[in-house]
Design a protein around this motif. Structure first.
Motif, PDB file in Angstrom:
ATOM      1  N   GLN A   1       0.845  -1.180   0.000  1.00  0.00           N
ATOM      2  CA  GLN A   1       0.000   0.000   0.000  1.00  0.00           C
ATOM      3  C   GLN A   1       0.890   1.243   0.000  1.00  0.00           C
ATOM      4  N   VAL A   2       0.588   2.166  -0.865  1.00  0.00           N
ATOM      5  CA  VAL A   2       1.349   3.402  -0.984  1.00  0.00           C
ATOM      6  C   VAL A   2       0.512   4.555  -0.430  1.00  0.00           C
ATOM      7  N   ARG A   3       1.137   5.349   0.389  1.00  0.00           N
ATOM      8  CA  ARG A   3       0.466   6.523   0.947  1.00  0.00           C
ATOM      9  C   ARG A   3       1.019   7.771   0.273  1.00  0.00           C
ATOM     10  N   LEU A   4       0.111   8.634  -0.175  1.00  0.00           N
ATOM     11  CA  LEU A   4       0.495   9.876  -0.840  1.00  0.00           C
ATOM     12  C   LEU A   4       0.079  11.057   0.019  1.00  0.00           C
ATOM     13  N   VAL A   5       1.001  11.992   0.203  1.00  0.00           N
ATOM     14  CA  VAL A   5       0.714  13.168   1.014  1.00  0.00           C
ATOM     15  C   VAL A   5       1.083  14.415   0.224  1.00  0.00           C
ATOM     16  N   GLU A   6       0.074  15.244  -0.057  1.00  0.00           N
ATOM     17  CA  GLU A   6       0.295  16.495  -0.780  1.00  0.00           C
ATOM     18  C   GLU A   6       0.583  17.627   0.201  1.00  0.00           C
ATOM     19  N   SER A   7       1.320  18.619  -0.295  1.00  0.00           N
ATOM     20  CA  SER A   7       1.567  19.832   0.482  1.00  0.00           C
ATOM     21  C   SER A   7       1.843  20.983  -0.476  1.00  0.00           C
ATOM     22  N   GLY A   8       1.836  22.185   0.060  1.00  0.00           N
ATOM     23  CA  GLY A   8       2.177  23.358  -0.736  1.00  0.00           C
ATOM     24  C   GLY A   8       1.008  24.230  -1.137  1.00  0.00           C
ATOM     25  N   GLY A   9      -0.207  23.769  -0.884  1.00  0.00           N
ATOM     26  CA  GLY A   9      -1.365  24.592  -1.222  1.00  0.00           C
ATOM     27  C   GLY A   9      -1.415  25.849  -0.373  1.00  0.00           C
ATOM     28  N   ASP A  10      -1.985  26.902  -0.951  1.00  0.00           N
ATOM     29  CA  ASP A  10      -2.028  28.183  -0.247  1.00  0.00           C
ATOM     30  C   ASP A  10      -3.002  29.106  -0.963  1.00  0.00           C
ATOM     31  N   SER A  11      -3.153  30.302  -0.407  1.00  0.00           N
ATOM     32  CA  SER A  11      -3.950  31.350  -1.044  1.00  0.00           C
ATOM     33  C   SER A  11      -3.002  32.370  -1.645  1.00  0.00           C
ATOM     34  N   VAL A  12      -3.164  32.666  -2.926  1.00  0.00           N
ATOM     35  CA  VAL A  12      -2.297  33.617  -3.617  1.00  0.00           C
ATOM     36  C   VAL A  12      -3.146  34.524  -4.495  1.00  0.00           C
ATOM     37  N   GLN A  13      -2.542  35.617  -4.922  1.00  0.00           N
ATOM     38  CA  GLN A  13      -3.222  36.509  -5.862  1.00  0.00           C
ATOM     39  C   GLN A  13      -2.957  36.053  -7.291  1.00  0.00           C
ATOM     40  N   ALA A  14      -3.852  36.458  -8.162  1.00  0.00           N
ATOM     41  CA  ALA A  14      -3.696  36.128  -9.576  1.00  0.00           C
ATOM     42  C   ALA A  14      -2.331  36.599 -10.070  1.00  0.00           C
ATOM     43  N   GLY A  15      -1.712  35.758 -10.889  1.00  0.00           N
ATOM     44  CA  GLY A  15      -0.377  36.055 -11.387  1.00  0.00           C
ATOM     45  C   GLY A  15       0.733  35.466 -10.538  1.00  0.00           C
ATOM     46  N   GLY A  16       0.378  34.983  -9.358  1.00  0.00           N
ATOM     47  CA  GLY A  16       1.364  34.424  -8.467  1.00  0.00           C
ATOM     48  C   GLY A  16       1.733  32.993  -8.813  1.00  0.00           C
ATOM     49  N   SER A  17       2.593  32.409  -7.977  1.00  0.00           N
ATOM     50  CA  SER A  17       3.097  31.062  -8.211  1.00  0.00           C
ATOM     51  C   SER A  17       3.001  30.232  -6.936  1.00  0.00           C
ATOM     52  N   LEU A  18       2.873  28.924  -7.138  1.00  0.00           N
ATOM     53  CA  LEU A  18       2.916  27.972  -6.044  1.00  0.00           C
ATOM     54  C   LEU A  18       3.605  26.711  -6.533  1.00  0.00           C
ATOM     55  N   ARG A  19       4.192  25.980  -5.602  1.00  0.00           N
ATOM     56  CA  ARG A  19       4.786  24.685  -5.913  1.00  0.00           C
ATOM     57  C   ARG A  19       4.164  23.648  -4.987  1.00  0.00           C
ATOM     58  N   LEU A  20       3.476  22.705  -5.586  1.00  0.00           N
ATOM     59  CA  LEU A  20       2.885  21.609  -4.824  1.00  0.00           C
ATOM     60  C   LEU A  20       3.835  20.425  -4.809  1.00  0.00           C
ATOM     61  N   SER A  21       3.813  19.684  -3.713  1.00  0.00           N
ATOM     62  CA  SER A  21       4.615  18.480  -3.589  1.00  0.00           C
ATOM     63  C   SER A  21       3.717  17.310  -3.216  1.00  0.00           C
ATOM     64  N   CYS A  22       4.107  16.140  -3.674  1.00  0.00           N
ATOM     65  CA  CYS A  22       3.387  14.916  -3.320  1.00  0.00           C
ATOM     66  C   CYS A  22       4.446  13.867  -2.977  1.00  0.00           C
ATOM     67  N   ALA A  23       4.492  13.511  -1.709  1.00  0.00           N
ATOM     68  CA  ALA A  23       5.466  12.540  -1.240  1.00  0.00           C
ATOM     69  C   ALA A  23       4.803  11.181  -1.064  1.00  0.00           C
ATOM     70  N   ALA A  24       5.465  10.159  -1.589  1.00  0.00           N
ATOM     71  CA  ALA A  24       4.926   8.798  -1.504  1.00  0.00           C
ATOM     72  C   ALA A  24       5.740   7.966  -0.518  1.00  0.00           C
ATOM     73  N   SER A  25       5.055   7.152   0.236  1.00  0.00           N
ATOM     74  CA  SER A  25       5.729   6.201   1.125  1.00  0.00           C
ATOM     75  C   SER A  25       4.924   4.911   1.185  1.00  0.00           C
ATOM     76  N   PRO A  26       5.599   3.758   1.319  1.00  0.00           N
ATOM     77  CA  PRO A  26       7.050   3.605   1.331  1.00  0.00           C
ATOM     78  C   PRO A  26       7.653   3.830  -0.045  1.00  0.00           C
ATOM     79  N   TYR A  27       8.945   3.864  -0.097  1.00  0.00           N
ATOM     80  CA  TYR A  27       9.636   4.090  -1.356  1.00  0.00           C
ATOM     81  C   TYR A  27       9.393   2.931  -2.311  1.00  0.00           C
ATOM     82  N   THR A  28       9.200   3.271  -3.580  1.00  0.00           N
ATOM     83  CA  THR A  28       9.101   2.245  -4.613  1.00  0.00           C
ATOM     84  C   THR A  28       9.775   2.755  -5.868  1.00  0.00           C
TER      85      THR A  28
END
Length: 131
Positions: A1-28
């Motif tokens: 079984q693989v668990r996925l955890v997202e992060s990086g979401g936020d509130s920004v103004q139009a024209g801005g930038s965000l970087r989302l991450s998704c970490a999986a465990s265990p390693y495969t």
């Protein structure tokens, strides 16, 4: 079984930038198609971008081409979504998903942006873009 955890979401103004991450465990190190989806209130979940870890092939929805970039860090078993020039219509809950298997390359190429067929899903991270 693989668990996925997202992060990086936020509130920004139009024209801005965000970087989302998704970490999986265990390693495969299996062949896998890794993707980002999003779902806005009252709308269906839609594919945003997908990447096949075998060759690094990437696939994008037309609505995000040129603005979003999907990438991976194989050693960290992590997939990223760099989002630039954000628009209010990008507001949604963003989910990552993995499809693992020998046919992941074909899956990514032919169905990577479809919501069906993925083996694992994360819980989501909220992105809100204000005008």
């Amino acid at each position: 079984q693989v668990r996925l955890v997202e992060s990086g979401g936020d509130s920004v103004q139009a024209g801005g930038s965000l970087r989302l991450s998704c970490a999986a465990s265990p390693y495969t190190d299996s062949r896998k198609c890794m993707a980002w989806f999003r779902q806005a209130p009252g709308k269906e979940r839609e594919g945003v971008a997908a990447i096949f870890n075998g060759f690094g092939s990437t696939f994008y929805a037309d609505s995000v081409k040129g603005r979003f970039t999907i990438s991976q860090n194989s050693a960290k078993n992590t997939v990223y979504l760099q989002m630039n020039s954000l628009k209010p219509e990008d507001t949604a809950m963003y989910y990552c998903a993995f499809e693992v298997g020998l046919n992941s390359g074909d899956f990514c190429r032919t169905r990577g942006l479809w919501t069906t067929g993925y083996d694992y899903w994360g819980q989501g991270t909220q992105v809100t873009v204000s005008s």
